[in-house]
Design an enzyme around this catalytic site. Structure first.
Site: not given
Length: 273
Positions: A114-118
């Site tokens: 999800c947005h974790g790679p941010w």
């Protein structure tokens, strides 16, 4: 060793903050424990952190270690759940960025979705890597040097990524596989290719879920206001800006010139219009 306990003896850190997507933390965490791993939730503060279902408040999880207490060398792998609030808070934390960098520097496996790679992007860790994520942050990752693929599961060396909760059935087995491996892989084992194109429209199920979600309750609005007031009280009075300093100096000059709080104006001298 039975495959269902293949992570016995492994210790995994789950780095999360308030606003984590509930399903992206709870489901992998239960799978890790079922596989025999010891799992610690690491966060920016002590106590309990609040999850969300999209944007609606969900249940909380207990923090085992703060980011200042946790030692990356004590862990065999790192899980970074998503949700758009959680990684946005983590990426602004210097200790959180350093914590993540330590896993990459020591070739330890990282699983995120999800947005974790941010968080990886803000830590400077995606340049030259191949991964996936929530489609909405595709441009952020490409601009940080990554190759972005619109696939349910992407493996690149010690990095395993998925797009979001819709890919959970692929993400959980992939996560368990990467944490079960005893030797580190090359950081660039995935074939290099062009990034997939941007989506033509937002994810449909997310739009539908938000459309039919209930409006915030009065209690939630009051709670947000009280939390903001508490934060202001803890910070103390705000530092004066250049405008407020100029105003203070002008008032001081007025008091010196007129011997008080400024010129006195008679009510009678003020005409009504």
């Amino acid at each position: 060793m039975p495959t269902r306990r293949r992570l016995k003896g492994r210790r995994i850190a789950v780095l999360a903050a308030d606003g984590f997507e509930k399903v992206e933390l709870i489901v992998p965490l239960r799978a890790l424990k079922a596989a025999g791993a010891k799992v610690d939730v690491v966060s920016l503060r002590r106590g309990w952190i609040r999850g969300v279902n999209l944007h609606m408040p969900a249940s909380r999880v207990r923090v085992d270690e703060t980011i200042d207490e946790a030692v990356p060398a004590d862990y065999d792998g790192l899980l970074l759940p998503g949700g758009f609030i959680n990684p946005d808070l983590l990426r602004q934390s210097a200790p959180a960025r350093e914590f993540v960098r330590a896993f990459v520097e020591n070739d330890k496996p990282i699983a995120t979705l999800c947005h974790g790679p941010w968080v990886l992007a803000s830590a400077g860790l995606v340049d030259g890597r191949t991964l996936t994520s929530w489609p909405g942050i595709r441009d952020d990752l490409v601009n940080a040097g990554a190759t972005w693929l619109d696939e349910e599961l992407v493996r690149d060396g010690n990095l395993t990524t998925s797009r979001g909760p819709q890919d959970m059935t692929a993400f959980v087995p992939g996560m368990l596989d990467t944490f079960a491996k005893t030797s580190p892989e090359s950081a660039q084992s995935a074939p290099r290719r062009e990034s997939d194109r941007q989506r033509e429209a937002p994810v449909g199920w997310a739009i539908a879920a938000l459309r039919w979600s209930p409006k915030p309750s009065a209690a939630a609005v009051v709670g947000i206001g009280l939390a903001a007031a508490a934060q202001r009280a803890l910070r103390g009075p705000a530092a004066p800006t250049s405008k407020t300093r100029t105003a203070h100096r002008a008032r001081a000059r007025g008091r010196r010139l007129f011997g008080g709080g400024g010129p006195k104006v008679s009510r009678r001298s003020v005409s009504r219009r």
